[in-house]
Design a protein around this motif. Structure first.
Motif, PDB file in Angstrom:
ATOM      1  N   HIS A   1       0.846  -1.194   0.000  1.00  0.00           N
ATOM      2  CA  HIS A   1       0.000   0.000   0.000  1.00  0.00           C
ATOM      3  C   HIS A   1       0.888   1.253   0.000  1.00  0.00           C
ATOM      4  CE1 HIS A   1      -3.364  -2.654   0.884  1.00  0.00           C
ATOM      5  NE2 HIS A   1      -2.649  -3.180   1.873  1.00  0.00           N
ATOM      6  N   PRO A   2       1.484   1.590  -1.141  1.00  0.00           N
ATOM      7  CA  PRO A   2       2.353   2.782  -1.197  1.00  0.00           C
ATOM      8  C   PRO A   2       1.571   4.056  -0.910  1.00  0.00           C
ATOM      9  CG  PRO A   2       1.903   1.954  -3.407  1.00  0.00           C
ATOM     10  CD  PRO A   2       1.373   0.930  -2.449  1.00  0.00           C
ATOM     11  N   THR A   3       2.237   5.011  -0.313  1.00  0.00           N
ATOM     12  CA  THR A   3       1.584   6.257   0.059  1.00  0.00           C
ATOM     13  C   THR A   3       2.504   7.443  -0.201  1.00  0.00           C
ATOM     14  OG1 THR A   3       0.619   7.497   1.898  1.00  0.00           O
ATOM     15  CG2 THR A   3       2.382   5.977   2.439  1.00  0.00           C
ATOM     16  N   LEU A   4       1.901   8.545  -0.574  1.00  0.00           N
ATOM     17  CA  LEU A   4       2.640   9.794  -0.763  1.00  0.00           C
ATOM     18  C   LEU A   4       2.346  10.775   0.363  1.00  0.00           C
ATOM     19  CD1 LEU A   4       2.102  10.321  -4.618  1.00  0.00           C
ATOM     20  CD2 LEU A   4       4.114   9.404  -3.475  1.00  0.00           C
ATOM     21  N   GLU A   5       1.863  10.255   1.481  1.00  0.00           N
ATOM     22  CA  GLU A   5       1.458  11.105   2.594  1.00  0.00           C
ATOM     23  C   GLU A   5       2.626  11.938   3.126  1.00  0.00           C
ATOM     24  OE1 GLU A   5      -1.155  12.894   5.089  1.00  0.00           O
ATOM     25  OE2 GLU A   5      -1.623  11.416   3.514  1.00  0.00           O
ATOM     26  N   ARG A   6       3.816  11.384   3.152  1.00  0.00           N
ATOM     27  CA  ARG A   6       4.959  12.131   3.691  1.00  0.00           C
ATOM     28  C   ARG A   6       5.309  13.316   2.801  1.00  0.00           C
ATOM     29  NH1 ARG A   6       6.412   6.648   4.138  1.00  0.00           N
ATOM     30  NH2 ARG A   6       6.332   5.874   6.304  1.00  0.00           N
ATOM     31  N   TYR A   7       5.266  13.115   1.490  1.00  0.00           N
ATOM     32  CA  TYR A   7       5.529  14.227   0.573  1.00  0.00           C
ATOM     33  C   TYR A   7       4.445  15.291   0.695  1.00  0.00           C
ATOM     34  CZ  TYR A   7       8.951  11.149  -1.648  1.00  0.00           C
ATOM     35  OH  TYR A   7      10.035  10.336  -1.890  1.00  0.00           O
ATOM     36  N   ARG A   8       3.204  14.841   0.886  1.00  0.00           N
ATOM     37  CA  ARG A   8       2.102  15.790   1.060  1.00  0.00           C
ATOM     38  C   ARG A   8       2.304  16.602   2.338  1.00  0.00           C
ATOM     39  NH1 ARG A   8      -1.615  12.307   1.194  1.00  0.00           N
ATOM     40  NH2 ARG A   8      -1.769  12.105  -1.067  1.00  0.00           N
ATOM     41  N   ASP A   9       2.767  15.946   3.387  1.00  0.00           N
ATOM     42  CA  ASP A   9       3.021  16.664   4.644  1.00  0.00           C
ATOM     43  C   ASP A   9       4.113  17.719   4.466  1.00  0.00           C
ATOM     44  OD1 ASP A   9       1.119  15.214   5.946  1.00  0.00           O
ATOM     45  OD2 ASP A   9       2.530  13.767   6.819  1.00  0.00           O
ATOM     46  N   ILE A  10       5.165  17.360   3.734  1.00  0.00           N
ATOM     47  CA  ILE A  10       6.279  18.296   3.552  1.00  0.00           C
ATOM     48  C   ILE A  10       5.834  19.543   2.808  1.00  0.00           C
ATOM     49  CG2 ILE A  10       8.478  18.609   2.321  1.00  0.00           C
ATOM     50  CD1 ILE A  10       9.170  15.728   3.068  1.00  0.00           C
ATOM     51  N   PHE A  11       4.991  19.373   1.791  1.00  0.00           N
ATOM     52  CA  PHE A  11       4.643  20.506   0.941  1.00  0.00           C
ATOM     53  C   PHE A  11       3.392  21.255   1.391  1.00  0.00           C
ATOM     54  CE2 PHE A  11       7.234  18.044  -2.109  1.00  0.00           C
ATOM     55  CZ  PHE A  11       8.125  19.037  -2.468  1.00  0.00           C
TER      56      PHE A  11
END
Length: 280
Positions: free
Chosen positions: A47-57
């Motif tokens: 279950h890949p997630t881009l949540e960390r990148y979303r948090d950074i930006f």
């Protein structure tokens, strides 16, 4: 008939590519893996997630939000590294030409003195630089970091550009001066266009020196006003826990600008490195 490369060479290149790219590939995989799957050892998360990148930006940069702080640190690093590279490259291009073409007393001694300063361990200069920055009220400012980084990058640019100018034929400058150019005119119209590969290669490595510097940024900055990427990534590690996925995401974003620059200017970088190694 042209000889074809040996299959062994292809195998060696493939192994080398895997060794070089595997750590970065694992960094990317870790950055999109949920926390529960980080230690599972799978090649790709279920279950890949881009949540960390979303948090950074998108996260706010106030308080203890390290993801939002990282976004400001990226901007600080870009400003500091770019300004440092431009200043050092201008000084290195002009000064390197003087060391390569002009004959004056203590020329080689002065050049080796710059190299010796560059080779000093950063920890040996921390206290005098800190006192100087404090007296000039430049602590925790981007200008203070730019001045500090120029003391590191400028000697490197001087030495590299001086060696590259020595690889260029002096007869071209002599011909330009016979046609009426001044020495400065010959430098601007003849030498610098020919030195473009060396300039790009020097700028690339100078940018990397400033982009990756950690010690001075850690000691000379304390707030988001001037904090750079290496310090922001270090702050992802808390006292009692560490978000390794967030560290991986920060590492991916920190690696993108140098990688993109290398891909855009790889032709100049390769030719600059090979030409600059002819003489020295």
């Amino acid at each position: 008939m042209r000889n074809r490369p040996s299959p062994v060479l292809y195998v060696f290149c493939a192994v080398l590519a895997v060794v070089v790219l595997a750590p970065f590939a694992w960094l990317v995989i870790s950055s999109v893996s949920p926390s529960s799957e980080l230690t599972a050892g799978t090649l790709w998360p279920d279950h890949p997630t881009l949540e960390r990148y979303r948090d950074i930006f998108t996260s706010s940069s106030g308080g203890d939000n390290v993801a939002g702080t990282f976004r400001l640190a990226m901007l600080n690093s870009l400003i500091v590294a770019s300004c440092t590279t431009i200043i050092s490259l201008v000084v290195g291009s002009l000064g390197g030409y003087a060391f390569a073409r002009l004959r004056f007393r203590f020329r080689r001694t002065t050049l080796f003195a710059f190299l010796a300063i560059y080779m000093l361990p950063p920890i040996a200069l921390v206290i005098p630089l800190y006192l100087a920055m404090a007296n000039l009220q430049l602590l925790d400012t981007k200008l203070g970091l730019i001045v500090t980084y120029c003391s590191i990058v400028t000697p490197f640019c001087l030495w590299t550009m001086s060696n590259f100018y020595l690889s260029l034929p002096v007869e071209l400058e002599d011909a330009a001066r016979v046609d009426g150019c001044s020495r400065l005119g010959a430098l601007l119209r003849v030498v610098l266009p020919l030195a473009r590969p060396g300039i790009v290669a020097t700028a690339m490595f100078g940018f990397l020196l400033a982009w990756d510097e950690f010690l001075y940024s850690l000691i000379f900055t304390s707030t988001t006003n001037a904090k750079t990427i290496p310090v922001a990534i270090a702050e992802f590690t808390g006292k009692f826990s560490s978000d390794f996925g967030l560290v991986a995401a920060g590492g991916v974003l920190a690696a993108l600008p140098p990688v993109l620059l290398a891909l855009l200017f790889q032709r100049y970088i390769v030719s600059g490195l090979t030409a600059g190694s002819v003489k020295g």
